[in-house]
Design a protein around this motif. Structure first.
Motif, PDB file in Angstrom:
ATOM      1  N   CYS A 149      44.780  40.385  37.613  1.00 54.29           N
ATOM      2  CA  CYS A 149      44.411  39.005  37.255  1.00 54.29           C
ATOM      3  C   CYS A 149      45.281  38.550  36.082  1.00 54.29           C
ATOM      4  CB  CYS A 149      42.943  38.923  36.856  1.00 54.29           C
ATOM      5  SG  CYS A 149      41.798  39.199  38.200  1.00 54.29           S
ATOM      6  N   ASP A 150      45.719  37.342  36.126  1.00 49.82           N
ATOM      7  CA  ASP A 150      46.551  36.783  35.061  1.00 49.82           C
ATOM      8  C   ASP A 150      45.659  36.374  33.885  1.00 49.82           C
ATOM      9  OD1 ASP A 150      47.998  34.986  33.406  1.00 49.82           O
ATOM     10  OD2 ASP A 150      49.375  34.550  35.045  1.00 49.82           O
ATOM     11  N   ALA A 151      45.744  37.105  32.785  1.00 49.91           N
ATOM     12  CA  ALA A 151      44.888  36.857  31.616  1.00 49.91           C
ATOM     13  C   ALA A 151      45.087  35.447  31.061  1.00 49.91           C
ATOM     14  CB  ALA A 151      45.161  37.904  30.534  1.00 49.91           C
ATOM     15  N   GLU A 152      46.319  34.980  31.108  1.00 46.54           N
ATOM     16  CA  GLU A 152      46.613  33.622  30.628  1.00 46.54           C
ATOM     17  C   GLU A 152      45.881  32.588  31.485  1.00 46.54           C
ATOM     18  OE1 GLU A 152      48.870  30.888  28.141  1.00 46.54           O
ATOM     19  OE2 GLU A 152      48.805  33.060  28.049  1.00 46.54           O
ATOM     20  N   PHE A 153      45.996  32.721  32.801  1.00 48.92           N
ATOM     21  CA  PHE A 153      45.329  31.800  33.722  1.00 48.92           C
ATOM     22  C   PHE A 153      43.818  31.850  33.528  1.00 48.92           C
ATOM     23  CE2 PHE A 153      42.983  31.293  37.688  1.00 48.92           C
ATOM     24  CZ  PHE A 153      43.267  29.961  37.977  1.00 48.92           C
ATOM     25  N   LEU A 154      43.266  33.062  33.439  1.00 45.34           N
ATOM     26  CA  LEU A 154      41.818  33.195  33.259  1.00 45.34           C
ATOM     27  C   LEU A 154      41.352  32.576  31.948  1.00 45.34           C
ATOM     28  CD1 LEU A 154      41.094  36.785  34.634  1.00 45.34           C
ATOM     29  CD2 LEU A 154      40.439  34.591  35.653  1.00 45.34           C
ATOM     30  N   SER A 155      42.146  32.696  30.896  1.00 49.06           N
ATOM     31  CA  SER A 155      41.742  32.082  29.624  1.00 49.06           C
ATOM     32  C   SER A 155      41.712  30.558  29.758  1.00 49.06           C
ATOM     33  CB  SER A 155      42.651  32.519  28.473  1.00 49.06           C
ATOM     34  OG  SER A 155      43.954  31.990  28.598  1.00 49.06           O
ATOM     35  N   HIS A 156      42.659  29.979  30.503  1.00 53.34           N
ATOM     36  CA  HIS A 156      42.636  28.537  30.759  1.00 53.34           C
ATOM     37  C   HIS A 156      41.401  28.159  31.577  1.00 53.34           C
ATOM     38  CE1 HIS A 156      46.604  28.309  29.119  1.00 53.34           C
ATOM     39  NE2 HIS A 156      47.229  28.752  30.180  1.00 53.34           N
ATOM     40  N   TYR A 157      41.124  28.961  32.582  1.00 54.01           N
ATOM     41  CA  TYR A 157      39.990  28.715  33.467  1.00 54.01           C
ATOM     42  C   TYR A 157      38.666  28.714  32.693  1.00 54.01           C
ATOM     43  CZ  TYR A 157      36.581  29.604  37.176  1.00 54.01           C
ATOM     44  OH  TYR A 157      35.493  29.546  38.005  1.00 54.01           O
ATOM     45  N   PHE A 158      38.457  29.768  31.879  1.00 53.91           N
ATOM     46  CA  PHE A 158      37.203  29.852  31.126  1.00 53.91           C
ATOM     47  C   PHE A 158      37.121  28.780  30.042  1.00 53.91           C
ATOM     48  CE2 PHE A 158      36.953  34.152  32.970  1.00 53.91           C
ATOM     49  CZ  PHE A 158      35.701  34.020  33.548  1.00 53.91           C
ATOM     50  N   GLY A 180      23.396  28.061  36.603  1.00 48.87           N
ATOM     51  CA  GLY A 180      24.091  28.276  37.874  1.00 48.87           C
ATOM     52  C   GLY A 180      25.596  28.105  37.725  1.00 48.87           C
ATOM     53  N   ILE A 181      25.990  27.146  36.902  1.00 44.12           N
ATOM     54  CA  ILE A 181      27.419  26.939  36.642  1.00 44.12           C
ATOM     55  C   ILE A 181      28.014  28.158  35.938  1.00 44.12           C
ATOM     56  CG2 ILE A 181      29.080  25.575  35.297  1.00 44.12           C
ATOM     57  CD1 ILE A 181      27.235  23.121  35.950  1.00 44.12           C
ATOM     58  N   VAL A 182      27.284  28.703  34.977  1.00 49.27           N
ATOM     59  CA  VAL A 182      27.747  29.907  34.285  1.00 49.27           C
ATOM     60  C   VAL A 182      27.902  31.050  35.277  1.00 49.27           C
ATOM     61  CG1 VAL A 182      27.161  31.666  32.565  1.00 49.27           C
ATOM     62  CG2 VAL A 182      26.842  29.233  32.032  1.00 49.27           C
ATOM     63  N   ASP A 183      26.883  31.257  36.121  1.00 49.77           N
ATOM     64  CA  ASP A 183      26.939  32.339  37.114  1.00 49.77           C
ATOM     65  C   ASP A 183      28.138  32.179  38.050  1.00 49.77           C
ATOM     66  OD1 ASP A 183      24.606  33.400  36.058  1.00 49.77           O
ATOM     67  OD2 ASP A 183      23.310  32.494  37.580  1.00 49.77           O
ATOM     68  N   THR A 184      28.336  30.965  38.533  1.00 49.57           N
ATOM     69  CA  THR A 184      29.446  30.697  39.456  1.00 49.57           C
ATOM     70  C   THR A 184      30.785  30.890  38.763  1.00 49.57           C
ATOM     71  OG1 THR A 184      28.065  29.141  40.676  1.00 49.57           O
ATOM     72  CG2 THR A 184      30.450  28.949  40.986  1.00 49.57           C
ATOM     73  N   THR A 185      30.891  30.438  37.530  1.00 55.32           N
ATOM     74  CA  THR A 185      32.135  30.584  36.775  1.00 55.32           C
ATOM     75  C   THR A 185      32.501  32.053  36.601  1.00 55.32           C
ATOM     76  OG1 THR A 185      31.691  28.527  35.593  1.00 55.32           O
ATOM     77  CG2 THR A 185      33.255  30.044  34.579  1.00 55.32           C
ATOM     78  N   LEU A 186      31.509  32.889  36.328  1.00 59.77           N
ATOM     79  CA  LEU A 186      31.776  34.302  36.093  1.00 59.77           C
ATOM     80  C   LEU A 186      32.169  35.063  37.365  1.00 59.77           C
ATOM     81  CD1 LEU A 186      28.966  34.987  33.510  1.00 59.77           C
ATOM     82  CD2 LEU A 186      31.429  35.153  33.096  1.00 59.77           C
ATOM     83  N   ARG A 187      31.897  34.497  38.529  1.00 62.49           N
ATOM     84  CA  ARG A 187      32.231  35.179  39.797  1.00 62.49           C
ATOM     85  C   ARG A 187      33.738  35.380  39.956  1.00 62.49           C
ATOM     86  NH1 ARG A 187      27.862  31.979  42.522  1.00 62.49           N
ATOM     87  NH2 ARG A 187      26.085  33.352  42.303  1.00 62.49           N
ATOM     88  N   ILE A 188      34.532  34.620  39.244  1.00 66.90           N
ATOM     89  CA  ILE A 188      35.979  34.809  39.359  1.00 66.90           C
ATOM     90  C   ILE A 188      36.389  36.199  38.877  1.00 66.90           C
ATOM     91  CG2 ILE A 188      36.679  33.917  37.078  1.00 66.90           C
ATOM     92  CD1 ILE A 188      38.997  32.466  38.589  1.00 66.90           C
ATOM     93  N   LEU A 189      35.546  36.828  38.075  1.00 68.47           N
ATOM     94  CA  LEU A 189      35.866  38.164  37.551  1.00 68.47           C
ATOM     95  C   LEU A 189      35.463  39.284  38.501  1.00 68.47           C
ATOM     96  CD1 LEU A 189      34.837  37.688  33.800  1.00 68.47           C
ATOM     97  CD2 LEU A 189      37.131  37.628  34.792  1.00 68.47           C
TER      98      LEU A 189
END
Length: 190
Positions: A149-158, A180-189
């Motif tokens: 996973c691209d740490a830079e991209f994930l930092s932008h995403y979060f 629910g938004i928090v739960d869905t957001t964390l699914r990318i990990l």
């Protein structure tokens, strides 16, 4: 002989910060600042400068407190995913603070009108992204987050998700939706 200040600078600055956070820059009058801070107008001008200078110092104070919070998340002994959840959920659960985010509010209110505020907010966002990136890299190092996973991209995403939450809490009280938004957001990990 100079008069001794009869107030603690951080305490009165915090009061100004909360007032700006609650009302915004334009809606906050000098009279309200005087009343809220409990300091004479002349003392405000002598110590902080004009309203705009006080506002910038309030933003700096907010950034300092935000940095302390982010540093505590970095140092916390918990799984990285849980620390990112805490980071996002704190926006929803923080009942003792004004709704939203002083940086977001300031960027929306003044970002296109005031280059100093715009630059400050952008730098604040970049600073927060650095902490997020550090958390993600720590998770990759310990195997909790996939290394590809691209740490830079994930930092932008979060960062984007966090800013969205900080905006949404101002307009909705639906805790289930926000969680629910928090739960869905964390699914990318996953």
């Amino acid at each position: 002989m100079a008069r001794h200040k009869e107030f603690e600078i951080h305490k009165v600055l915090d009061k100004a910060m909360y007032l700006f956070w609650t009302q915004g820059y334009e809606k906050t009058s000098m009279k309200e600042l005087v009343d809220t801070m409990g300091v004479h107008r002349k003392s405000i001008y002598d110590t902080f400068g004009d309203k705009h200078a006080l506002f910038i110092q309030a933003l700096e104070r907010y950034q300092f407190l935000q940095t302390q919070y982010l540093q505590s998340l970095i140092e916390k002994k918990a799984p990285v995913k849980e620390r990112i959840r805490i980071f996002l959920a704190n926006t929803i659960d923080n009942k003792d603070m004004p709704k939203g985010c002083l940086m977001v509010n300031s960027g929306v209110e003044l970002g296109t009108l005031d280059s100093e505020v715009s630059t400050f907010v952008e730098n604040g966002y970049n600073h927060t992204e650095q902490y997020l990136r550090a958390l993600i890299i720590a998770g990759q190092t310990n195997g909790e987050i996939k290394a590809d996973c691209d740490a830079e991209f994930l930092s932008h995403y979060f960062m984007n998700a966090w800013l969205g939450l900080r905006t949404m809490v101002k307009t909705t009280a639906d805790q289930q939706r926000l969680n629910g938004i928090v739960d869905t957001t964390l699914r990318i990990l996953e």
